[in-house]
Write a protein that holds these residues in place. Structure first.
Motif, mmCIF file in Angstrom:
data_model
loop_
_atom_site.group_PDB
_atom_site.id
_atom_site.type_symbol
_atom_site.label_atom_id
_atom_site.label_comp_id
_atom_site.label_asym_id
_atom_site.label_seq_id
_atom_site.Cartn_x
_atom_site.Cartn_y
_atom_site.Cartn_z
ATOM 1 N N UNK A 1 26.523 74.796 -16.781
ATOM 2 C CA UNK A 1 27.146 73.909 -17.770
ATOM 3 C C UNK A 1 28.655 73.855 -17.579
ATOM 4 N N UNK A 2 29.275 75.014 -17.344
ATOM 5 C CA UNK A 2 30.720 75.045 -17.117
ATOM 6 C C UNK A 2 31.087 74.388 -15.790
ATOM 7 N N UNK A 3 30.234 74.527 -14.772
ATOM 8 C CA UNK A 3 30.498 73.864 -13.489
ATOM 9 C C UNK A 3 30.591 72.353 -13.692
ATOM 10 N N UNK A 4 29.615 71.779 -14.380
ATOM 11 C CA UNK A 4 29.619 70.330 -14.582
ATOM 12 C C UNK A 4 30.770 69.890 -15.485
ATOM 13 N N UNK B 1 34.087 75.243 -5.349
ATOM 14 C CA UNK B 1 34.114 74.634 -6.683
ATOM 15 C C UNK B 1 33.332 75.476 -7.680
ATOM 16 N N UNK B 2 32.199 76.016 -7.245
ATOM 17 C CA UNK B 2 31.397 76.872 -8.124
ATOM 18 C C UNK B 2 32.121 78.188 -8.391
ATOM 19 N N UNK B 3 32.708 78.776 -7.345
ATOM 20 C CA UNK B 3 33.461 80.019 -7.512
ATOM 21 C C UNK B 3 34.593 79.843 -8.525
ATOM 22 N N UNK B 4 35.302 78.734 -8.428
ATOM 23 C CA UNK B 4 36.442 78.528 -9.319
ATOM 24 C C UNK B 4 35.988 78.387 -10.767
ATOM 25 N N UNK B 5 34.845 77.757 -10.970
ATOM 26 C CA UNK B 5 34.306 77.660 -12.331
ATOM 27 C C UNK B 5 33.889 79.037 -12.846
ATOM 28 N N UNK C 1 35.264 80.768 -16.112
ATOM 29 C CA UNK C 1 34.229 80.869 -17.142
ATOM 30 C C UNK C 1 33.089 81.761 -16.656
ATOM 31 N N UNK C 2 33.347 83.057 -16.515
ATOM 32 C CA UNK C 2 32.295 83.966 -16.063
ATOM 33 C C UNK C 2 31.151 84.000 -17.072
ATOM 34 N N UNK C 3 29.901 83.861 -16.620
ATOM 35 C CA UNK C 3 28.773 83.847 -17.559
ATOM 36 C C UNK C 3 28.722 85.074 -18.460
ATOM 37 N N UNK C 4 29.090 86.233 -17.906
ATOM 38 C CA UNK C 4 29.179 87.456 -18.713
ATOM 39 C C UNK C 4 30.671 87.765 -18.886
ATOM 40 N N UNK C 5 31.253 87.457 -20.041
ATOM 41 C CA UNK C 5 32.707 87.561 -20.192
ATOM 42 C C UNK C 5 33.231 88.974 -20.379
ATOM 43 N N UNK D 1 29.364 85.293 -27.991
ATOM 44 C CA UNK D 1 28.130 85.871 -27.471
ATOM 45 C C UNK D 1 28.475 86.722 -26.265
ATOM 46 N N UNK D 2 27.516 87.522 -25.821
ATOM 47 C CA UNK D 2 27.698 88.304 -24.596
ATOM 48 C C UNK D 2 27.514 87.449 -23.351
ATOM 49 N N UNK D 3 27.112 86.190 -23.525
ATOM 50 C CA UNK D 3 27.139 85.220 -22.434
ATOM 51 C C UNK D 3 27.989 84.040 -22.892
ATOM 52 N N UNK D 4 28.680 83.406 -21.944
ATOM 53 C CA UNK D 4 29.722 82.440 -22.288
ATOM 54 C C UNK D 4 29.153 81.022 -22.422
ATOM 55 N N UNK D 5 28.154 80.874 -23.278
ATOM 56 C CA UNK D 5 27.641 79.538 -23.542
ATOM 57 C C UNK D 5 28.651 78.742 -24.361
ATOM 58 N N UNK D 6 28.468 77.400 -24.358
ATOM 59 C CA UNK D 6 29.327 76.551 -25.173
ATOM 60 C C UNK D 6 28.792 76.520 -26.600
ATOM 61 N N UNK D 7 29.688 76.683 -27.544
ATOM 62 C CA UNK D 7 29.300 76.797 -28.952
ATOM 63 C C UNK D 7 28.560 75.563 -29.449
#
Length: 514
Positions: A317-320, A372-376, A380-384, A496-502
């Protein structure tokens, strides 16, 4: 009422009475000096700051760590056991995860926080962890299973995504891209795990009860990280607050696992004497250790679900989102994909009539898309946040002393926003930082600086599979569609313990003319 329970209730009540008074003072102080760093107050420590900024905790920690030289020591009210050393210093990370990793296990409190996965290699330490990790490594390196996971990803991208995406594009419908990636990755994770497809990515878009339950586990886990253990345990005993919601989520997840195992059993019976199942569950279900311990089997299966669904689904989601904000990056990725698409068109290799689908093997060596994926993932690391516990006294490379029993919080989210780590443009999305001067190779960045797949002995076993899946999905989306993020929405991380979008990510799609 037991003495222990009385003590827990007293501490929690004390915090409830005192903390609001400090929060009133904090609001006054913040209006006079908005950049003030947290103070370790007598009695309550930094607890009021954590509560006051819980709604924006990850960004708040980034501000604190930037203002305190990448490291900060904090404590909570007496008797709560809250003694934190918070860091995003790469040298400290290397020390914690690699150089002296034996002194920094996840710890008993981590296992208690993630009790739904208790006993699995996500929460264990020492010899039990080594045995389970070795087993997981054998499972995930099985060529037949890897082929199954690749085929599942390919099938979902070719047959599951196109009907949904083409409908959204043709009707101009606004939709939540996070919801879509969650459904896609949930199916891609659960199918190789159980040997049956949950079918969340389908035309009728069924309820995602199990996925929502996993979200709840991660949201309440963050609450448990910063609240005194006595506090959330009191809530659990009384079945109130977040703990009530968590108990319901645990029930849903256990029910989902039982349902999937039953569906797998029915599928095997219907297949008669066909080939044996190629799935992760098959590697555990006949083992006496797991047969005699349903709790351990369930915890292990949930462990795999967390490792796959939470990380990849969140990352995509953060990549897109980042790609939509940087159209020049999209153009470069398309340029990289163009020769592959031309070859497919010339040979008639594409099986889909509506979308160009790229094979996982075709995207494996694409340098710019990986950058591009690495930079995202950096931003925005999935586990912050990672959590460790100090077994014995130690001195960090930064010079800070940690004491036995201290909790160490490593803020991955903050590390990506530190000028001292990534330069003055650290908050900008810049793919060039990952590329060699000629743009043909990825620059090496050590895992203690880029911690999205952990580091040291606990380095993620599924890293290659994760990139295979992300590459395949990103390539299909970027080549076939223009993604427009709907204006006016507030894009921010969920606590959250994962960086989803609110609030999810509302987008519109437009089919590209080839």
């Amino acid at each position: 009422m037991s003495t222990l329970f009385s003590q827990e209730l007293l501490i929690s009540t004390f915090a409830i009475i005192i903390v609001p008074l400090y929060m009133l003072y904090l609001r006054s102080s913040r209006s006079k000096n908005p950049s003030v760093l947290p103070i370790n107050w007598p009695i309550v420590g930094v607890f009021p700051y954590l509560i006051a900024n819980f709604h924006n905790l990850h960004d708040y920690l980034a501000v604190v760590l930037a203002g305190s030289g990448h490291n900060f020591r904090a404590h909570g009210p007496p008797g709560t056991g809250l003694r934190f050393f918070i860091t995003c210093e790469p040298a400290n990370v290397r020390h914690i995860f690699t150089t002296n990793h034996a002194n920094f296990p996840k710890g008993a409190e981590f296992a208690a926080i993630f009790d739904i996965a208790g006993g699995s290699f996500f929460t264990t330490e020492g010899e039990p962890w080594r045995r389970q990790r070795a087993r997981a490594q054998r499972v995930l390196s099985n060529p037949r299973l890897l082929a199954c996971m690749t085929a599942c990803c390919r099938d979902k991208v070719e047959n599951g995504l196109p009907p949904v995406l083409m409908h959204m594009a043709s009707t101009g419908t606004t939709f939540d891209l996070q919801d879509l990636t969650t459904r896609l990755v949930f199916d891609m994770t659960a199918t190789p795990l159980f040997g049956v497809d949950p079918g969340l990515l389908s035309s009728d878009m069924p309820p995602m009860d199990a996925a929502v339950a996993m979200d709840t586990v991660m949201e309440v886990a963050l609450f448990r990280h910063i609240v005194p253990t006595s506090g959330w345990k009191v809530m659990r005993r009384l079945n109130i607050g977040p703990e009530r919601k968590l108990a319901a989520a645990h029930t849903v997840l256990r029910g989902f696992i039982e349902e999937m195992m039953e569906r797998r059993k029915r599928k095997e019976h219907a297949g008669n004497e066909g080939a044996p199942s190629v799935d992760i569950l098959s590697s555990y279900i006949d083992d006496p250790d797991y047969q005699q311990n349903d709790g351990l089997l369930h915890a292990t299966l949930i462990n795999y679900m967390i490792a796959g669904r939470d990380t990849i689904g969140t990352a995509l989601t953060w990549v897109f989102y980042n790609l939509a904000q940087n159209p020049h990056v999209v153009s470069f990725i398309r340029h990289e994909l163009s020769p592959i698409a031309s070859r497919k068109a010339a040979t008639g290799a594409n099986n889909s009539s509506t979308m160009v689908i790229f094979e996982p093997e075709e995207t494996k060596s694409l340098v710019y898309m990986r950058a591009a994926i690495h930079e995202s993932l950096r931003l925005h690391p999935p586990v912050p946040i990672e959590r460790k516990t100090a077994v014995a006294h130690d001195v960090m490379p930064s010079g800070h002393v940690v004491h036995a029993g201290d909790t160490l919080l490593i803020s991955l989210h903050s590390m990506g926003r530190m000028e001292g780590v990534w330069g003055k443009d650290c908050r900008e999305y810049n793919t060039d930082r990952w590329l060699s001067e000629d743009g043909k190779k990825l620059r090496y960045v050590p895992s203690h600086k880029f911690l999205s797949f952990s580091s040291g002995p606990r380095l993620c076993l599924g890293k290659d599979v994760s990139f295979m899946q992300m590459n395949t999905i990103v390539a299909a989306m970027v080549w076939n569609f223009d993604v427009e993020v709907v204006e006016g929405q507030r894009v921010q991380p969920k606590m959250s313990c994962v960086l989803q979008m609110k609030n999810g990510l509302m987008v519109k799609l437009k089919k590209r003319e080839m």
